[in-house]
Design a protein around this motif. Sequence first.
Motif, short mmCIF file in Angstrom:
data_model
loop_
_atom_site.label_atom_id
_atom_site.label_comp_id
_atom_site.label_asym_id
_atom_site.label_seq_id
_atom_site.Cartn_x
_atom_site.Cartn_y
_atom_site.Cartn_z
N ARG A 327 0.83 -1.16 -0.03
CA ARG A 327 -0.04 -0.07 -0.06
C ARG A 327 1.01 1.33 0.03
O ARG A 327 0.62 2.26 -0.60
CB ARG A 327 -0.69 -0.18 1.35
N ARG A 330 2.24 1.86 -3.44
CA ARG A 330 1.21 2.26 -4.09
C ARG A 330 0.92 3.84 -3.95
O ARG A 330 0.84 4.45 -4.97
CB ARG A 330 -0.22 1.65 -4.29
N ALA A 331 0.90 3.96 -2.83
CA ALA A 331 0.43 5.57 -2.54
C ALA A 331 1.61 6.33 -3.09
O ALA A 331 1.62 7.38 -3.38
CB ALA A 331 0.65 5.57 -0.84
N HIS A 332 2.76 5.97 -3.08
CA HIS A 332 4.32 6.59 -3.46
C HIS A 332 3.88 6.95 -4.88
O HIS A 332 4.00 8.14 -5.51
CB HIS A 332 5.35 5.78 -2.99
N THR A 333 3.49 5.90 -5.63
CA THR A 333 3.50 5.87 -7.02
C THR A 333 2.38 6.81 -7.34
O THR A 333 2.49 7.98 -8.45
CB THR A 333 3.19 4.60 -7.64
N GLU A 334 1.20 6.65 -6.81
CA GLU A 334 -0.02 7.37 -7.23
C GLU A 334 0.11 8.97 -6.71
O GLU A 334 -0.33 9.70 -7.12
CB GLU A 334 -1.23 7.04 -6.29
N GLY A 335 1.09 9.14 -5.77
CA GLY A 335 1.39 10.58 -5.30
C GLY A 335 2.36 11.09 -6.20
O GLY A 335 2.69 12.51 -5.78
N TRP A 337 2.31 12.63 -8.90
CA TRP A 337 1.95 13.99 -9.61
C TRP A 337 1.76 15.20 -8.51
O TRP A 337 1.95 16.34 -8.71
CB TRP A 337 0.45 13.83 -10.20
#
Length: 368
Positions: A327, A330-335, A337
């Motif tokens: 998780r 994923r949060a790092h990748t999705e963040g 931007w």
Amino acid sequence: MHGHHSPVPGDGPASGLLDQVEEAEAALRAAAERGRPGAPDGHAVDADPQEYFTALIEADQKIEPRDWMPDAYRRTLIRQIAQHAHSEIIGMQPEGNWITRAPSLKRKAILLAKVQDEAGHGLYLYAAAETLGVSRDELVELLLAGRQKYSSIFNYPTLTWADVGAIGWLVDGAAIVNQVPLCRCSYGPYARAMIRICKEESFHQRQGFEILYTLAHGTPAQRQMAQDAVDRWWYPSLAMFGPPDRDSVHSAQSMAWKIKRFSNDELRQRFVDMCVPQAEVLGLRIPDPNLRWNPERQSYDFTPPDYAELMRVISGDGPCNRQRMARRRRAHTEGAWVREAAAAYAAKRAGRGPAATRPAARDGRAAA
Ligand code: FAQ
């Protein structure tokens, strides 16, 4: 009864500890006013750096980023502060799990504020680590690559709403007992960050205590839920203090450097002694048949946690390790931007000259 920490809910279960934070804050100020040994002007020009470092530690002065320090001292601090910062960030997950399911609007608002505080603690700690010459990006990379640790406790699942109470009471309680002495840590930026963190943690512990108190005085089913949460979180909370002293590889050196002020076992004992009278007020049972007051030691005897389990969890094999790391990645990748936008905004402000950048830098938003 025995012990100096008032268990009365209105007084706050951690009020004795808060007094210690105030004292540590006063000691920090006194050290700054006292000036540094052998250096009336604040500079020791001809001293041997190692000797001067030792003299500062002995005089209970703070080591500051500008000071010479042994490499091993720097590495130890980076390791411990980074691990602590990562714990705050990963520690948002188990409770975050309950934000959408909190039983009332009020509970939801309180929990949301607490989880936000944890993000803030992570940021103060990453900032303290950065004064040692590493960047936050590097530390995050090390966490995501599995090369730095975070606290074992956040690898346990939050199964019911009562777990949010148990985390506040026990996990934040253990965190405060461990962290109040860190307000007196020899490294200035870490000590100062810890003072602010401990003040906020005491509110966290209070909210957990209050959730459990409410459940324990509710319906039989609520009471059972509270007891079940305490049964599951007690031993993992005891394990937060680390391996027993005989197996703690870093304690002796960290204590000599006054990074740690007490050993893992001393703090674990303090935590047990604090919890027993509070459990009585809650009307909940601590799940340890061997728990009893020892008049000679003026402390409670207790069953230690399963240290083999602690080692398994630390090495990646706890109930939720994989889920927590997945998780976070994923949060790092999705963040990505958000980081890019914040960096672009900071660059744009910087381009407008000092008058324009000052407000942004002051509230920390420029530091993406
Ligand atoms: N989990 O030689 P020692 C919070 C590692 S509170 C994982 O005794 P040391 C607030 C240790 O790093 C939680 N690893 O080490 C919150 C070392 O491995 P290494 C965070 C552990 O450093 C509440 C090895 O075992 N608090 O986040 C653990 O002298 C609710 C040998 O151990 C802190 O980090 C463990 N439990 O003593 C947030 C406090 N125990 O690094 C959200 C600052 C040991 O060589 C919700 N840290 N290890 O690979 C400390 O006080 C110390 O680092 C200790 C360990 C006491 C944790």
